[in-house]
Write a protein that holds these residues in place. Structure first.
Motif, mmCIF file in Angstrom:
data_model
loop_
_atom_site.group_PDB
_atom_site.id
_atom_site.type_symbol
_atom_site.label_atom_id
_atom_site.label_comp_id
_atom_site.label_asym_id
_atom_site.label_seq_id
_atom_site.Cartn_x
_atom_site.Cartn_y
_atom_site.Cartn_z
ATOM 1 N N PRO A 39 0.828 -1.201 0.000
ATOM 2 C CA PRO A 39 0.000 0.000 0.000
ATOM 3 C C PRO A 39 0.867 1.258 0.000
ATOM 4 C CG PRO A 39 0.038 -1.000 2.179
ATOM 5 C CD PRO A 39 0.773 -1.933 1.258
ATOM 6 N N ALA A 40 0.308 2.314 -0.497
ATOM 7 C CA ALA A 40 1.015 3.596 -0.469
ATOM 8 C C ALA A 40 1.093 4.080 0.970
ATOM 9 C CB ALA A 40 0.262 4.613 -1.332
ATOM 10 N N GLU A 41 2.132 4.855 1.280
ATOM 11 C CA GLU A 41 2.291 5.357 2.646
ATOM 12 C C GLU A 41 1.085 6.164 3.093
ATOM 13 O OE1 GLU A 41 5.883 7.015 4.167
ATOM 14 O OE2 GLU A 41 7.066 5.932 2.685
ATOM 15 N N SER A 42 0.387 6.752 2.154
ATOM 16 C CA SER A 42 -0.761 7.574 2.515
ATOM 17 C C SER A 42 -2.054 6.761 2.620
ATOM 18 C CB SER A 42 -0.924 8.696 1.484
ATOM 19 O OG SER A 42 -1.192 8.131 0.210
ATOM 20 N N HIS A 43 -1.975 5.440 2.408
ATOM 21 C CA HIS A 43 -3.179 4.618 2.502
ATOM 22 C C HIS A 43 -3.781 4.767 3.897
ATOM 23 C CE1 HIS A 43 -5.868 1.193 2.560
ATOM 24 N NE2 HIS A 43 -5.762 1.158 1.245
ATOM 25 N N PRO A 44 -5.091 4.936 4.003
ATOM 26 C CA PRO A 44 -5.703 5.211 5.304
ATOM 27 C C PRO A 44 -5.585 4.069 6.317
ATOM 28 C CG PRO A 44 -7.379 4.881 3.622
ATOM 29 C CD PRO A 44 -6.060 4.924 2.922
ATOM 30 N N TYR A 45 -5.273 2.852 5.881
ATOM 31 C CA TYR A 45 -5.205 1.736 6.823
ATOM 32 C C TYR A 45 -3.797 1.455 7.329
ATOM 33 C CZ TYR A 45 -9.954 0.887 5.152
ATOM 34 O OH TYR A 45 -11.274 1.021 4.816
ATOM 35 N N VAL A 46 -2.777 2.086 6.746
ATOM 36 C CA VAL A 46 -1.407 1.916 7.228
ATOM 37 C C VAL A 46 -1.299 2.548 8.604
ATOM 38 C CG1 VAL A 46 0.990 2.648 6.861
ATOM 39 C CG2 VAL A 46 -0.349 1.773 4.954
ATOM 40 N N GLY A 47 -0.645 1.844 9.519
ATOM 41 C CA GLY A 47 -0.444 2.374 10.866
ATOM 42 C C GLY A 47 -0.797 1.354 11.929
ATOM 43 N N GLY A 54 -5.752 -2.707 24.541
ATOM 44 C CA GLY A 54 -4.361 -2.535 24.134
ATOM 45 C C GLY A 54 -3.555 -3.829 24.088
ATOM 46 N N HIS A 55 -4.198 -4.958 24.340
ATOM 47 C CA HIS A 55 -3.479 -6.237 24.400
ATOM 48 C C HIS A 55 -2.967 -6.669 23.017
ATOM 49 C CE1 HIS A 55 -2.324 -10.083 26.105
ATOM 50 N NE2 HIS A 55 -2.902 -10.673 25.061
ATOM 51 N N ILE A 56 -3.799 -6.516 21.984
ATOM 52 C CA ILE A 56 -3.414 -6.896 20.620
ATOM 53 C C ILE A 56 -3.126 -5.622 19.842
ATOM 54 C CG2 ILE A 56 -4.100 -8.095 18.498
ATOM 55 C CD1 ILE A 56 -4.008 -9.956 20.906
ATOM 56 N N ARG A 57 -1.970 -5.597 19.169
ATOM 57 C CA ARG A 57 -1.560 -4.426 18.409
ATOM 58 C C ARG A 57 -1.057 -4.860 17.039
ATOM 59 N NH1 ARG A 57 0.238 -4.768 23.235
ATOM 60 N NH2 ARG A 57 2.440 -5.114 22.759
ATOM 61 N N HIS A 58 -1.729 -4.401 15.994
ATOM 62 C CA HIS A 58 -1.316 -4.683 14.615
ATOM 63 C C HIS A 58 -0.688 -3.427 14.046
ATOM 64 C CE1 HIS A 58 -4.249 -8.166 13.493
ATOM 65 N NE2 HIS A 58 -3.693 -8.334 14.667
ATOM 66 N N ASP A 104 -16.649 0.966 9.219
ATOM 67 C CA ASP A 104 -16.871 2.209 9.972
ATOM 68 C C ASP A 104 -15.652 2.630 10.788
ATOM 69 O OD1 ASP A 104 -19.468 2.410 8.979
ATOM 70 O OD2 ASP A 104 -20.293 1.174 10.596
ATOM 71 N N GLY A 105 -14.467 2.521 10.178
ATOM 72 C CA GLY A 105 -13.250 3.011 10.835
ATOM 73 C C GLY A 105 -12.639 2.080 11.859
ATOM 74 N N VAL A 106 -13.127 0.848 11.963
ATOM 75 C CA VAL A 106 -12.520 -0.121 12.869
ATOM 76 C C VAL A 106 -12.206 -1.408 12.106
ATOM 77 C CG1 VAL A 106 -13.595 0.816 14.960
ATOM 78 C CG2 VAL A 106 -14.724 -1.002 13.708
ATOM 79 N N LEU A 107 -11.225 -2.156 12.592
ATOM 80 C CA LEU A 107 -10.809 -3.397 11.961
ATOM 81 C C LEU A 107 -11.425 -4.573 12.718
ATOM 82 C CD1 LEU A 107 -9.120 -5.265 10.162
ATOM 83 C CD2 LEU A 107 -7.134 -4.736 11.611
ATOM 84 N N HIS A 108 -12.218 -5.369 12.023
ATOM 85 C CA HIS A 108 -12.807 -6.587 12.576
ATOM 86 C C HIS A 108 -11.950 -7.747 12.093
ATOM 87 C CE1 HIS A 108 -16.641 -4.667 13.830
ATOM 88 N NE2 HIS A 108 -16.234 -3.777 12.929
ATOM 89 N N HIS A 109 -11.296 -8.420 13.044
ATOM 90 C CA HIS A 109 -10.332 -9.463 12.687
ATOM 91 C C HIS A 109 -10.348 -10.578 13.732
ATOM 92 C CE1 HIS A 109 -6.524 -11.419 11.784
ATOM 93 N NE2 HIS A 109 -6.116 -11.131 13.000
ATOM 94 N N GLY A 110 -10.685 -11.785 13.296
ATOM 95 C CA GLY A 110 -10.627 -12.944 14.185
ATOM 96 C C GLY A 110 -11.451 -12.807 15.450
ATOM 97 N N GLY A 111 -12.635 -12.219 15.346
ATOM 98 C CA GLY A 111 -13.478 -12.034 16.524
ATOM 99 C C GLY A 111 -13.081 -10.851 17.389
ATOM 100 N N MET A 112 -12.066 -10.117 16.974
ATOM 101 C CA MET A 112 -11.607 -8.945 17.730
ATOM 102 C C MET A 112 -11.969 -7.680 16.972
ATOM 103 S SD MET A 112 -7.760 -10.157 18.752
ATOM 104 C CE MET A 112 -7.322 -10.653 17.085
ATOM 105 N N ILE A 113 -12.016 -6.582 17.698
ATOM 106 C CA ILE A 113 -12.201 -5.273 17.100
ATOM 107 C C ILE A 113 -10.975 -4.444 17.450
ATOM 108 C CG2 ILE A 113 -13.604 -3.189 17.043
ATOM 109 C CD1 ILE A 113 -16.026 -4.915 17.677
ATOM 110 N N LEU A 114 -10.323 -3.936 16.428
ATOM 111 C CA LEU A 114 -9.141 -3.111 16.625
ATOM 112 C C LEU A 114 -9.421 -1.698 16.144
ATOM 113 C CD1 LEU A 114 -8.050 -6.176 15.581
ATOM 114 C CD2 LEU A 114 -5.952 -5.118 16.359
ATOM 115 N N TYR A 115 -8.967 -0.732 16.925
ATOM 116 C CA TYR A 115 -9.207 0.673 16.640
ATOM 117 C C TYR A 115 -7.903 1.319 16.178
ATOM 118 C CZ TYR A 115 -13.380 -0.338 19.302
ATOM 119 O OH TYR A 115 -14.557 -0.908 19.733
ATOM 120 N N ARG A 116 -8.053 2.311 15.321
ATOM 121 C CA ARG A 116 -6.886 3.043 14.825
ATOM 122 C C ARG A 116 -6.261 3.841 15.949
ATOM 123 N NH1 ARG A 116 -4.826 4.405 9.753
ATOM 124 N NH2 ARG A 116 -2.925 5.528 10.216
#
Length: 118
Positions: A39-47, A54-58, A104-116
């Motif tokens: 992805p480009a550095e400016s891609h909105p999902y990079v980060g 705070g237990h899981i961090r991608h 809606d601005g959150v990542l749904h992954h493996g039964g978890m919800i991750l926030y930016r």
């Protein structure tokens, strides 16, 4: 037994003769099943994406790689990822695969919800 070995060696040499001489080892290395488009550095999902506790961090890196931390264990999982639209696919370096959706601005992954994380 020597006769079999000789036939095997001859077959190997015949097969090698079919390969172009200019082909280097790097060109003969198997390629990933799916092309990786970083992805480009400016891609909105990079980060950094984190669970509410705070237990899981991608950390989605701009080069198409990710680094996942779990609790005190930094770099618990690492691999590559690819985003298509709002869908993300993960290929862990150990061979594990997973996916998720950005909704809606959150990542749904493996039964978890991750926030930016800003």
């Amino acid at each position: 037994m020597n006769h079999r070995l000789t036939l095997f060696a001859a077959a190997l040499l015949a097969g090698a003769a079919l390969l172009p001489a200019q082909k280097g080892l790097a060109q003969m290395t198997p390629q990933p099943e799916q092309p990786v488009a970083p992805p480009a550095e400016s891609h909105p999902y990079v980060g950094m994406w984190v669970t509410a506790d705070g237990h899981i961090r991608h950390n989605l890196l701009p080069n198409g790689r990710y680094d996942e931390a779990r609790g005190a264990r930094e770099s618990a999982y690492q691999g590559r990822y690819e985003v298509r639209g709002n869908h993300i696919d993960y290929w862990d370096d150990t061979g594990f695969t997973a996916d998720g959706e950005f909704i809606d601005g959150v990542l749904h992954h493996g039964g978890m919800i991750l926030y930016r994380k800003e």
